[in-house]
Motif scaffolding. Sequence first.
Motif, short mmCIF file in Angstrom:
data_model
loop_
_atom_site.label_atom_id
_atom_site.label_comp_id
_atom_site.label_asym_id
_atom_site.label_seq_id
_atom_site.Cartn_x
_atom_site.Cartn_y
_atom_site.Cartn_z
N UNK A 155 0.84 -1.20 0.00
CA UNK A 155 0.00 0.00 0.00
C UNK A 155 0.88 1.24 0.00
N UNK A 156 0.34 2.32 -0.55
CA UNK A 156 1.07 3.58 -0.65
C UNK A 156 0.13 4.72 -0.26
N UNK A 157 0.59 5.58 0.61
CA UNK A 157 -0.13 6.80 0.96
C UNK A 157 0.73 7.99 0.56
N UNK A 158 0.22 8.81 -0.33
CA UNK A 158 0.93 10.01 -0.77
C UNK A 158 0.20 11.23 -0.25
N UNK A 159 0.97 12.15 0.35
CA UNK A 159 0.41 13.41 0.83
C UNK A 159 1.12 14.57 0.13
N UNK A 160 0.32 15.40 -0.52
CA UNK A 160 0.84 16.58 -1.21
C UNK A 160 -0.09 17.76 -0.95
N UNK A 161 0.39 18.94 -1.28
CA UNK A 161 -0.48 20.11 -1.21
C UNK A 161 -1.53 20.03 -2.31
N UNK A 162 -2.68 20.66 -2.13
CA UNK A 162 -3.68 20.67 -3.20
C UNK A 162 -3.13 21.20 -4.53
N UNK A 163 -2.30 22.23 -4.46
CA UNK A 163 -1.73 22.80 -5.68
C UNK A 163 -0.87 21.79 -6.42
N UNK A 164 -0.07 21.01 -5.68
CA UNK A 164 0.78 19.99 -6.31
C UNK A 164 -0.05 18.91 -6.98
N UNK A 165 -1.26 18.69 -6.47
CA UNK A 165 -2.16 17.69 -7.04
C UNK A 165 -3.06 18.27 -8.13
#
Length: 258
Positions: free
Chosen positions: A141-151
């Motif tokens: 499993x992978x959990x990625x956290x980014x800023x909304x702008x990066x997404x």
Amino acid sequence: MAGSSAEGRARRVALIGYGKIGRTVAQHVRELGCEVAFALDPVAEAEDGTTIVRTGSPELYEGIDLVVECATATALVEQIDDVLERTNLMPFSLTAFSDDDVLERAKRTAQEHGHAIYLPHGAILGLDGIWDARSILTEVSIVTTKSPASLGLAACSEPKTVFEGCTRDACAAFPRNVNVHAAVALAGIGFSRTHSMIVADPNVTTNTHVISVKGEGIEFTLNISSFTTGGVTGVYTPLSACGSLDRVLKDAGGLSFV
């Protein structure tokens, strides 16, 4: 798959995409004493003397030793047949391979023409460990956290999960943001069995990936965080691209993670 080389080193490198990664790779190619033949990019401008080509064509890749793709999954799919019929490929937009037809066609074309597909580890330290253990893995499993702008999303006031499901669907939903997930799926148990979660967090300035791996007699977690300077690419990925390039230029041939 045997790769073409000159004295064990690629001498002419072409790029698909000339953004942050492409420019870093081009500089590194020159530092290695190799030639940047051209960069295929419909909009980029180059102030470093790189020849920019706006439209792809099969003859572009004649006499090229390695093509580094660092554009988008769409651009990769558009060019992949022309490239692999003529030379070796190191693609960064690995979400393209979430389409089984694209992946199988790429492997078949490379094999038929005697060329190599090099899969860079990108932001994922330890990808070789996942690859080596793939036969005994049961859960990834992978959990990625980014800023909304990066997404590429609108601003939000608090962290929220914007995707949860299999990695194949994550690649379709966020094709520019989950190349990490695609790399892990390719190295491990595949796109349908790998579980992905993507979190948009307005409070972060990093791209963070937490990868959990379980198997027969094995369990480990990778926690990787890279500061972003804007856009979808973190600070570490261009550096790792140069490391992957070093390994490719020193030894062409075979399907391998670099």
